[in-house]
Write a protein that holds these residues in place. Structure first.
Motif, short mmCIF file in Angstrom:
data_model
loop_
_atom_site.label_atom_id
_atom_site.label_comp_id
_atom_site.label_asym_id
_atom_site.label_seq_id
_atom_site.Cartn_x
_atom_site.Cartn_y
_atom_site.Cartn_z
N HIS B 247 -27.11 60.96 16.91
CA HIS B 247 -27.71 59.66 17.19
C HIS B 247 -29.21 59.63 16.93
N HIS B 296 -22.02 57.31 22.95
CA HIS B 296 -21.44 56.04 22.49
C HIS B 296 -20.68 56.23 21.18
N HIS B 297 -20.78 57.40 20.60
CA HIS B 297 -19.93 57.71 19.44
C HIS B 297 -18.61 58.32 19.88
CU LIG Z 1 -25.50 56.59 18.00
#
Ligand SMILES: [Cu+2]
Ligand code: HEM
Ligand SMILES: [Cu+2]
Lengths: 251, 813, 85
Positions: B247, B296-297
């Motif tokens: 990220h 969030h992945h």
């Molecule tokens: Cu991300």
């Protein structure tokens, strides 16, 4: 347009997703998704058009080729960097966008709770274990039998899927039913669905798992409750499902 | 004509030995454009394959390799290095420096990057490359499931790339903090420099985590350890490590582009940035928050609802500072005099694309929607809108700085044509992907219903690709026939790179840049000096600009890694590894021995890093990244052990005693190495040499005990000498043999050997440095300049600290 | 720079702390020992970093850089571990 007005109607009946206490009518994952997606799409498009439109408008209005603006305090080479005023407007727009984003996400969060909790409230959930492998899907029913690449379920029933993998990371998903769960070795991910229309749905793999990833598909066959009972009985006896009725539509 | 020991630009030799930041910048840009063409060709191949829904030109496996290589090449070998080409060229100019803090290390970063790229390319000729997506999810990234030998080579290539990034991170952190012109404070840095500064701070942490992940993956490949095949969480472990890096990585590739946008928006509107300090604060906030959203992945995995909720909240949180930055740019347009030149068109276009990418990203932040979008073309469309928006801004940057770099103007008309084709192609390509969002990604055949969208995308892709022909033609024409550009071709530019010639002279300025009076001035260089009166003894010496060692080290590392990653496949690889290893050692000594002068300005070390010498500062920055590497190894251990059942876990060493003894040994060596520093300061040569030798001896003792302990655990090497010989001749069969408790015997064994092995390698490297110091000290070095002793000492203490944690974790708990 | 005596005192403290780890394991129950051991490891680290690596004499920002790296890995390890429970 019809799609949009349908969606709008749904929004009306589902403003606060949490208010659906157990016992109320349950909604399918698909309809929850469609509704939230619609709202996001509508607002997202509107915001996009306004913001980009505003950019283009200013780009046009203050274009040097029109020669209308004179800079009052033009920057000079070698000055120490500093900013220009205008902070109020900045914070106002920032505030508005923040409110939109936060509202949207918080609102969708209650739907998430619903999506996560769904099946637990039902007594007679049907539970099917889904085991991915390169390259196919095994569905293990409560009777202990395994059906490969065919999942048969009754219409209007909550079905819980416990998804895992035998080898590498896959993702089990049925686009039309709007369900998806990672199929990870050693882990069990859970999801659930209610199929409210009979037919043959397509399950696909959504995580690259090797050369056969594109072909890693299964049929999800949704039949009426009675047909299911018959098919399931035969499955229990012979270890494989009989062919479904011919009149099922592909979805 | 030679410039201070540098051959002229027309000579090839110059480009092999140069350490000048502008030369390196050009090398970075050219190499990254080569990888753009390579990655772009792969993209067009993918698009061609997707022209029809059925099988076409690529097999499933070839498609998988193409997608993987496209993603990795575009992100690692094109986008970031392209941005760092500008960073190299422009940042020293913007801050009024003559060069980066460590010019030779800068050259080293470049060559490591180039050879990493070559290693990647080689993987295609080794019977198949990596085929697991750019996310390389476990366990598909292991030979068991994807036996292409080239896949291991890719791991090596990425490791080498991480090394390159780490070196350049250290360099830029130190440069931006310590090479600024007098009177230019942190707060006053131009926006592009700010963006690079925040980028490198993110890289420092993020790439160290990736480095750790790749080291573990490399161990699984080469030593057959079982980290990622460990069923209890091996897959998730990879996902955590990868996304903890991944990220921040999206901001790492985007921030430099943001910096370009912020510069060009100001220049071409003739306005200063609205809310400048808020924009900077927002960027700092993003930098911090980028490490708080990685899961969030992983919303679809088995992580719990609490952490999902937290990650979702953080994700909204991180979108807000971006809102502010976007609005600040938009408001900067107002009341400006906007000149729609090519650079501005690209940057304005980039903002439009970024807004679309950002809005579609909010969709993904809503978990219920993400559940559906995961693994589909929505994600592909979204991240291209964001990342390639970054690319778009950088292409604008190329037009913006082209006159500075080449001293020639490009053709505006062709530039606008390029933009037109680019923008149309881009949107056809990626918007079509949004419309086919129900299609799974990384598939090479699909259902016929999506054909129309895919064909639209393919057409867009080819238009996009073709638009670059215009760009290359334009630059080609400009280079040979373009009108001459003067130092400052843009009206209303503010930053210092425009205050010197185009292209700038070797050391950038006639005088010394100075901002003491609140604006840029040039003060005379003291007679005979160019370094502004560096306070040390080198007074009359001219800075150096050439060294052959960076190239040499990179080449030997390349050879060694190419061999190591396929160790045991063939005798050729084993030989390559051994040759490469020893050659690298020799080259490293050559590098260390070279007397290379790169001064630090007297006023350099300012808040918040006052009064610390750049070498020591660089060492601390390196240690920070090493902390993350060790920390990630320890974190991996904790994660796996927790998943396994903390107390059910068996520690591998049957006795804590050897570990305890080794703790004493290391602590003692920390004491002797500090003695060395004291003696160096006191000018006591005997004491210095003796303490260095004592430290070296203690390190040896540590390794001897360690190998005895390993031997004790390894049934196949029965005696201590056997085990030691096995270790030092790299005959690891006894270690990785299939019988008995070896590396691959269980996850407990794997974590124990790999983590303590990483530590042992640190010890070995430290011993090389200590040995080198001891020999030099014996010949009289360091008595008037103890810095090297102190810096090696810092490293050595760190190795000691690492053991402070490894010992309890692996021996007694 | 401090005197050799001072460095030696630190050295002795480090040795004692090292022994304390094993002692904790013998005396305390498991999780208390884990806490004690980690505490003494942290103290050791503080001593080495502060006085052998002279962090106390460097600009405070260097300490912050180090702490930032430590915080990053603590975050990674703890959030990842928490996510699976
Ligand atoms: Cu991300
Ligand atoms: C700066 C430029 C670009 C970057 C950073 C970039 C990055 C990426 C990444 C990270 C992936 C994911 C790979 C994976 O699934 O493992 C990807 C996939 C893809 N990209 Fe790009 N890309 C760029 C330019 C392009 C261009 C110019 C095209 C088309 C001509 C393109 C078309 C595609 C396609 C078709 C996929 C495969 C999607 C799939 O099957 O999942 N990309 N890209
Ligand atoms: Cu798959």
């Amino acid at each position: 347009m019809r799609w949009a007005s349908d969606r709008l109607a749904q929004v009306g009946e589902f403003v606060v997703p949490l208010s659906h206490a157990p016992g109320d009518e349950w909604r399918t994952q698909a309809s929850v998704f469609e509704e939230i997606y619609f709202i996001f799409l509508a607002l997202g498009t509107a915001v996009g058009i306004v913001v980009i439109g505003y950019m283009l408008y200013n780009g046009w209005k203050y274009s040097a080729s029109k020669g209308t603006t004179e800079l009052d305090d033009p920057p000079v080479l070698g000055e120490l960097p500093r900013g220009e005023g205008g902070g109020k407007k900045l914070f106002l727009s920032f505030g508005i966008s923040a409110v939109i984003v936060i509202t949207l996400i918080v609102w969708s969060y209650s739907a998430l709770i619903y999506a996560e909790q769904g099946p637990e409230e039902f007594e007679d959930n049907m539970v099917v274990e889904v085991e991915g492998y390169t390259f196919g899907w095994d569905f293990i029913y409560e009777n202990g039998e395994t059906s490969t690449n065919t999942l048969v379920v009754p219409e209007d029933h909550v079905v819980t899927l416990e998804v895992t993998s035998r080898d590498v990371w896959h993702t089990f998903g049925v686009t039309e039913l709007r369900i998806k769960a990672d199929s990870i070795p050693g882990q069990t991910a859970t999801t659930w669905f209610i199929a409210d229309e009979q037919g043959i749905y397509l399950a696909e793999c959504f995580e690259l798992c090797g050369a056969g990833h594109s072909f890693m598909e299964a049929d999800v066959i949704v039949v009426s409750e009675e047909t299911f009972e018959e098919m399931y009985d035969e499955f229990t006896e012979t270890g494989s499902f009989p062919d479904p009725p011919d009149d099922l539509e592909e979805r | 004509m030679s410039e201070h020991g540098l051959p002229p630009k027309s000579s090839i030799k110059r480009w092999l030995v140069t350490t000048n930041h502008k030369d390196i910048g050009i090398l970075y840009i050219l190499t990254s454009l080569f990888f753009l063409i390579f990655g772009g060709t792969l993209a067009l191949l993918i698009r061609l394959q997707l022209w029809t829904s059925g099988e076409f030109i690529l097999s499933g496996s070839a498609f998988g390799q193409a997608v993987t290589a496209h993603g990795l090449v575009m992100v690692f070998f094109f986008l970031s290095p392209f941005a760092f080409g500008f960073a190299n060229y422009i940042v020293p100019l913007q801050i009024g420096a003559d060069d980066l803090a460590f010019p030779r290390l800068n050259a080293l970063s470049y060559w490591l990057y180039l050879f990493a790229g070559l290693l990647f390319l080689i993987s295609f000729f080794q019977g198949g490359s990596l085929e697991a997506g750019w996310t390389m999810y476990a366990p598909l990234n292991l030979p068991t499931y994807m036996p292409n030998p080239g896949a291991s080579t890719v791991v090596g290539a990425l490791l080498m790339f991480v090394a390159s990034v780490t070196v350049s991170t250290i360099n830029f952190v130190v440069t931006i903090h310590q090479m600024k012109a007098d009177g230019l404070s942190l707060w006053n840095l131009p926006m592009f420099t700010w963006s690079i500064l925040l980028t490198v701070w993110m890289m420092l942490i993020a790439f160290a985590a990736l480095g750790a992940a790749l080291l573990i993956l490399g161990a699984d490949h080469v030593l057959d350890t079982v980290y990622f095949t460990e069923v209890e969480g091996g897959s998730l472990l990879w996902a955590h490590l990868f996304w903890f890096f991944g990220h921040p990585e999206v901001y790492i590739v985007f921030f430099p582009a943001l910096g370009v946008m912020l510069e060009t928006f100001q220049t071409f509107t003739g306005r200063r940035l609205i809310g400048r300090k808020w924009v900077i604060l927002a960027m700092i906030l993003v930098t911090l928050q980028s490490f708080l959203v990685w899961m969030h992945h992983m919303f679809l995995t088995t992580i719990n609802l609490e952490i999902k909720t937290l990650m979702m909240a953080m994700t909204i949180g991180i979108s807000l500072p971006f809102d502010l930055i976007v609005f600040a740019m938009i408001y900067t347009l107002i009341k400006g005099r906007i000149r729609w030149t090519t650079p501005f068109l690209f940057n304005f276009g980039a903002l439009v694309l970024f807004i679309i990418g950002g809005i579609t990203g909010v969709f993904l932040g809503a978990i219920v929607l993400d559940y559906e979008f995961r693994g589909t073309y929505w994600v592909v469309a979204h991240f291209h809108y964001v990342m390639v928006a970054g690319g778009t801004a950088l292409f604008g940057g190329l037009y913006y700085w082209w006159p500075k770099i080449t001293g020639k103007m490009y053709d505006e008309y062709l530039g606008k044509m390029h933009f037109g084709a680019y923008f149309v192609g881009f949107n056809l390509l990626y918007f079509a992907m949004f419309m086919s969002w129900e299609m799974p990604r990384r598939v090479f055949t699909y259902h016929t219903g999506f054909e129309a969208y895919n064909q639209m995308a393919t057409i867009g892709g080819f238009i996009l690709g073709a638009s670059f022909l215009i760009m290359f033609y334009n630059f080609y024409q400009s280079w040979y026939r373009g009108p001459v550009a003067d130092g400052n071709p843009w009206e209303y530019s503010r930053t210092a790179e425009w205050a010197t010639d185009s292209p700038p002279p070797l050391e950038n300025w006639e005088g010394i840049p100075n901002y003491e009076k609140g604006f840029l001035e040039f003060v005379d260089r003291p007679e005979g000096l160019t370094d502004g009166g560096h306070g040390e003894d080198h007074h009359d010496r001219h800075p150096d600009h050439a060294s052959i060692w960076p190239l040499t080290i990179s080449l030997t590392t390349f050879i060694g890694l190419a061999g190591l990653m396929l160790w045991g496949e063939h005798i050729v690889y084993n030989t390559l590894f051994i040759v490469g290893l020893f050659a690298t050692l020799v080259a490293a000594v050559g590098f260390a021995r070279e007397d290379f002068y790169a001064p630090m300005p007297d006023w350099g070390a300012r808040w918040p890093f006052e009064g610390i010498h750049k070498n020591k500062f660089g060492m601390w920055i390196f240690l920070a990244s090493d902390i993350v590497i060790f920390g990630a190894f320890i974190g991996a251990y904790i994660f796996i052990r927790w998943g396994y059942g903390w107390e059910a876990w068996q520690t591998i060493p049957p006795e804590a005693l050897p570990g305890l003894v080794n703790t004493f040994v290391l602590l003692t060596s920390s004491f002797t190495v500090i003695l060395a520093l004291v003696y160096a300061q006191r000018g006591n040569q005997k004491g210095l040499v003796a303490s260095l030798i004592a430290t070296f001896g203690l390190a040896t003792l540590f390794l001897v005990i360690k190998s005895w302990e390993w031997n004790y655990l390894l049934p196949e090497a029965e005696t201590l000498p056997e085990a030691t010989i096995a270790l030092f001749t790299f005959d690891w069969d006894p270690l990785i043999g299939t019988e008995g408790p070896a590396l691959d015997a269980s996850i407990q064994h794997s974590t124990y050997y790999v983590t303590t092995g990483l530590h042992a390698i640190h010890i070995l490297i430290g011993m090389i440095a200590l040995g080198y110091l001891a020999i030099r000290a014996y010949h009289g070095a360091y008595l008037d300049d103890e810095q090297p002793v102190e810096n090696v000492g810092l490293y050595w203490h760190f190795v000691d600290i690492a053991w402070v944690f490894l010992f309890p974790l692996f021996y007694i708990l | 720079m401090a005197s050799i005596k001072f460095y030696f005192a630190i050295y002795v403290a480090l040795l004692l702390l090292a022994v304390s780890k094993v002692v904790f394991m013998e005396l305390l129950d498991y999780w208390a020992a884990v806490g004690g051991i980690m505490l003494s490891a942290a103290v050791k680290t503080g001593l080495i970093a502060g006085f052998y690596q002279h962090l106390v004499d460097e600009p405070r920002a260097v300490t912050w850089v180090v702490l930032m790296a430590v915080a990053a890995v603590l975050l990674l390890a703890s959030a990842a571990t928490f996510s699976i429970t």
